[in-house]
Design a protein around this motif. Structure first.
Motif, short mmCIF file in Angstrom:
data_model
loop_
_atom_site.label_atom_id
_atom_site.label_comp_id
_atom_site.label_asym_id
_atom_site.label_seq_id
_atom_site.Cartn_x
_atom_site.Cartn_y
_atom_site.Cartn_z
N PRO A 190 0.89 -0.95 0.26
CA PRO A 190 -0.32 -0.73 0.34
C PRO A 190 0.81 1.44 -0.34
N SER A 191 1.86 0.98 0.66
CA SER A 191 2.76 2.47 0.48
C SER A 191 4.05 2.34 -0.88
N PHE A 192 3.80 2.02 -1.64
CA PHE A 192 4.17 2.24 -3.06
C PHE A 192 4.57 3.56 -2.76
N ALA A 193 4.35 4.44 -3.26
CA ALA A 193 4.59 5.70 -2.89
C ALA A 193 5.93 6.83 -2.34
N LEU A 194 5.57 5.75 -1.10
CA LEU A 194 6.23 6.48 0.02
C LEU A 194 7.41 5.42 -0.09
N ASN A 195 7.81 4.38 -0.73
CA ASN A 195 9.34 3.37 -0.36
C ASN A 195 9.80 3.79 -1.80
N ALA A 196 8.78 4.63 -2.87
CA ALA A 196 9.93 5.40 -3.76
C ALA A 196 10.01 6.10 -3.14
N ALA A 197 10.01 6.58 -3.44
CA ALA A 197 10.29 8.10 -2.72
C ALA A 197 11.72 7.90 -1.71
N ALA A 198 11.85 7.09 -0.79
CA ALA A 198 12.09 6.67 -0.19
C ALA A 198 13.68 5.56 -1.21
N GLU A 199 13.36 5.55 -1.89
CA GLU A 199 14.53 4.62 -2.85
C GLU A 199 15.38 5.93 -3.85
N TYR A 200 14.50 7.22 -4.15
CA TYR A 200 14.88 7.87 -4.34
C TYR A 200 15.58 9.35 -4.16
N GLY A 201 15.02 8.90 -3.01
CA GLY A 201 15.87 10.29 -1.53
C GLY A 201 15.08 11.48 -1.72
N PHE A 202 13.37 11.38 -2.46
CA PHE A 202 13.07 12.11 -2.06
C PHE A 202 11.48 12.50 -0.93
N GLY A 203 12.19 13.36 0.10
CA GLY A 203 11.44 13.35 1.50
C GLY A 203 10.30 14.27 1.67
N ASP A 204 9.87 15.54 0.58
CA ASP A 204 9.24 16.08 0.49
C ASP A 204 7.76 15.35 0.44
N LEU A 205 7.57 13.99 -0.21
CA LEU A 205 6.48 13.43 -0.11
C LEU A 205 5.42 13.12 1.13
N TYR A 206 3.87 14.04 1.24
CA TYR A 206 3.40 13.79 2.18
C TYR A 206 3.22 12.46 3.02
N CYS A 207 3.34 12.35 4.18
CA CYS A 207 3.27 11.02 5.14
C CYS A 207 2.67 11.39 6.07
N PRO A 208 1.09 10.62 6.74
CA PRO A 208 0.97 10.93 7.79
C PRO A 208 2.00 10.96 8.61
N PRO A 209 2.02 12.09 10.10
CA PRO A 209 2.46 12.28 11.18
C PRO A 209 3.38 11.03 11.99
#
Length: 778
Positions: A718-737
């Protein structure tokens, strides 16, 4: 054992060499129709990986070959006023005549009998042979005389090409593109020995006719093309050698073997020259046949093993070649792209090379592609960093007033888990988890406009108050806990309704509890399926009202977007496809007539939906069956919906008829999105066996889609996009606190893992003797 080989090309000669080296007592003769010094063709090309295979199986012939090869590492793309040079590719070239002479030399040294000027027409000559290898080329007489057995299929491609040479020196595999008053010409070029380079000239049939090339002699055609590529040739001449204009035949055979006869090389299967795999396929066929014989020891077992074991690899290469050649056939589709995007599309056309792969080979080129994509995003009104841009998948996108944080989409996926059409706790968790996983846009499963419009008893609906309230609960949660936008996909099952849950038998009719189903024509999906009632105008009016009512409910539930489902053999798709619409009134016959009712529905929905909110339509871009919808049809269909107010075309395919024959593979539906986007000029979303963030970035950077939908990957993660953001070093993707600590750790771990993998991949790149010598010299 006595072995007779018909055809003295690379496939037949190399098998003879491998077999004779392993079994010196074997009686092997190669029968070739040409003379030993005939000089047809120019250069052949091999990749590093192929050379590594040669080194492993016969070091002596490998040494002979590499001592005469020209090696290069770069691909250079000349498009308009730009030049892009991409390293890390590892190719080498050799004159075809030199390759054959070296193989002759090695075969003779081993004791193989070479018989030239011997045009074999009758297999009875080899009645005493234990094994007969038919390696007699594209126009194989052995294959053609036994068509009923081998069952060849020949796809003659429309583009014309001519194999020429030049004295122009080249230090990279080079593509030249030139637009003339007649049309576009392409030159595929590489050096194969000092002072000699291959120039494969290609153009589309319309340009070929306008230029008058069919009436020109070889020499006249060469002089004409010297004018077209005058700047590139820089005073060098083009050389002809039986440089006839041809159409490429993509050859496949249902069977490769017959008794003790086996097809090898181009007789068996061809691969388009644009991926440089013709000679590679031939010689790797020889390796595979040799391995099969060595593993089994008997001809029948060896041939069975060869065909079963080799077919997957050959078909994989042919598929890559198919995708590549289609790119060149439709070059005009990409002509107005920015040069870096054009070059990126060229490099990734066959799917063998991807965004991540290129980042390893040519990081500066990928950064240029990222900057290009960021500039395009800024041009659409977003304030994004162009100098240090994020990867394409994390660039924002706008549809009307709806802004998406990124280009990752949770594809619509039927869950078959509703009670009387009401989405329950399962759906709250399912959609809530994927929204908090960071996707820019999420689709519901196909949600039906009436009870009788359902696919199965487990399908969700939006036709009563309880369903509307349940959907509002889920939509509110998604909006409160994420930045993901939420689209309701609305549909009617048509003739594919009243069926079982997916895991009980997809599209199979219910055993009991059926409801009446309708369709444009009374044609069942399976022969044993329920027969639908042909819709009347009154049925259409009632159905249209149901669609509009669903739109109003979607608005009250708070959805950001709605999509009309016109694909996969459901009601509106069966109006559009000629395979399922046999009507003789104003709603059947021509494409305009078949589109009439779907467009009526869409227009009524658009009128009922707020103007600030977007709408999309899902289409099956091909029915995967002769006589059905094609990619060209879909361009016109997409344009019609765009005129009616569609903001996005969701491009899928198939599932219209039960006996379709789809061609599956990685990203297999993306070419249809590519066609709609770049011919019709419309925003598209692609879907279909897209599984990784790397593939998402590849598709976007090449301009094949604006959004990328993933289905199964989101089921497992379910967290495909968050995992991809981590993989590419993109820290600005919204993540629930609540999840931020985990995301930060994932960022640290992924960055370290990515660097380690990059180092391992670079170390693991094939390094054969020629490279090692070259590196030592440097």
């Amino acid at each position: 054992m006595k072995v007779s080989i018909i055809g003295g090309g690379p496939a037949g000669l190399y098998f003879a060499i491998l077999a004779k080296a392993a079994w010196p007592a074997m009686d092997i003769a190669v029968h070739e129709r040409n003379r030993p010094d005939d000089t047809f063709g120019f250069g052949v090309v091999f990749s590093d990986e192929t050379l590594q295979n040669f080194e492993a199986y016969d070091p002596e012939s490998y040494r002979l070959i590499t001592d005469h090869f020209a090696y290069w590492d770069d691909i250079e793309i000349h498009f308009k006023d730009s030049v892009h040079r991409i390293g890390g590719n590892g190719f080498c070239g050799c004159a075809r005549t030199t390759l054959l002479k070296l193989l002759h030399q090695r075969a003779r040294a081993l004791g193989v009998e070479l018989v030239f000027d011997d045009d074999v027409s009758d297999l009875s000559r080899f009645a005493d042979s234990d094994l007969v290898v038919a390696a007699d080329g594209i126009n194989s007489r052995i294959r053609e005389d036994r068509r009923d057995h081998f069952r060849p299929q020949v796809d003659l491609r429309p583009n014309r090409f001519s194999w020429m040479g030049s004295t122009k020196p080249l230090d990279a595999f080079t593509f030249y593109f030139r637009e003339t008053e007649h049309g576009i010409f392409i030159a595929h070029c590489y050096q194969y020995e000092p002072g000699r380079s291959t120039w494969v000239m290609e153009t589309d049939p319309e340009t070929f006719a306008r230029a008058g090339l069919e009436a020109m002699s070889e020499e006249a055609a060469a002089r004409f093309l010297e004018g077209v590529f005058a700047d590139e040739l820089d005073g060098h001449r083009l050389i002809t050698n039986r440089s006839m204009w041809r159409q490429f035949p993509m050859i496949r055979n249902e069977r490769w073997t017959m008794d003790n006869v086996v097809l090898l090389g181009d007789a068996k299967a061809t691969a388009h020259f644009s991926i440089g795999s013709g000679t590679k396929l031939a010689m790797e066929d020889a390796i595979a046949l040799f391995k099969a014989l060595k593993a089994t020891g008997t001809v029948p077992d060896a041939l069975a093993r060869f065909e079963s074991g080799r077919r997957e690899e050959v078909e994989k290469t042919q598929h890559a070649a198919d995708v590549s050649l289609v790119w060149f056939e439709h070059i005009g589709r990409f002509w107005d792209m920015e040069p870096v995007q054009f070059a990126f599309g060229l490099m990734t056309r066959s799917k063998a090379i991807t965004y991540d792969n290129l980042e390893l080979r040519a990081p500066d080129f990928v950064r240029a592609a990222d900057r290009m994509f960021a500039r395009q995003t800024r041009g659409r009104g977003f304030d994004v960093d162009v100098d240090e841009p994020v990867a394409p998948m994390f660039q924002p996108f706008r549809l009307r007033d709806m802004v998406l944080e990124n280009r990752v989409v949770v594809s619509p996926m039927c869950m078959y888990s509703a009670e009387e059409g009401v989405p329950g706790d399962f759906h709250l968790v399912h959609y809530g988890a994927r929204a908090m996983g960071g996707a820019g846009l999420m689709f519901t499963e196909m949600t039906d406009i009436s009870r009788d419009a359902r696919i199965s008893p487990g399908c969700t609906g939006i036709y009563d108050d309880a369903q509307e309230a349940a959907w509002k609960r889920i939509v509110d949660f998604v909006h409160e806990r994420s930045r993901t936008k939420f689209c309701l996909q609305i549909g009617h099952a048509g003739r594919k309704g009243s069926t079982r849950l997916m895991w009980e038998g997809i599209d199979e009719p219910l055993e009991e509890g059926n409801w009446e189903i309708v369709a444009p024509s009374p044609l069942p999906y399976f022969p044993h399926s329920q027969v639908p009632r042909e819709m009347t105008r009154a049925d259409m009016d009632a159905t249209l009202e149901d669609y509009v009512a669903a739109v109003h409910r979607a608005g009250r539930a708070g959805f950001d977007m709605i999509e009309l489902h016109c694909a996969h053999g459901y009601l509106l798709a069966t109006f559009i496809s000629p395979l399922t619409n046999r009507r003789t009134d104003d709603y059947g016959g021509s494409l305009d007539n078949r589109l009439r009712f779907p467009l009526e529905v869409f227009a009524a929905m658009r009128e009922a939906w707020p103007n600030r909110k977007p709408m999309s339509v899902r289409l099956s871009a091909t029915d995967w069956k002769e006589g059905g919808i094609t990619g060209d049809d879909t361009v016109e269909i997409a344009r019609a919906f765009a005129r009616a107010g569609a903001d996005l075309i969701d491009v899928s395919s198939g599932q219209t008829v039960h006996d379709a024959k789809p061609v599956f593979g990685r990203m297999f539906q993306t070419p249809f999105s590519d066609q709609v986007r770049n011919e019709a000029g419309l925003a598209t979303m692609c879907v279909g066996n897209i599984t990784t963030a790397d593939q998402v970035n590849t598709i976007l950077a090449a301009g094949r889609a604006d959004l990328v939908a993933l289905a199964r990957p989101h089921l497992a993660n379910p967290s495909f996009a968050l995992n991809a953001a981590a993989e590419y070093g993109f820290g600005d993707l919204y993540c629930p606190p609540q999840y931020e600590a985990g995301f930060e750790q994932a960022m640290r771990n992924a960055q370290r893992t990515r660097e380690e993998l990059k180092e391992l991949r670079l170390k693991a790149r094939p390094r054969h003797r020629y490279q090692r010598m070259r590196e030592a010299a440097e």
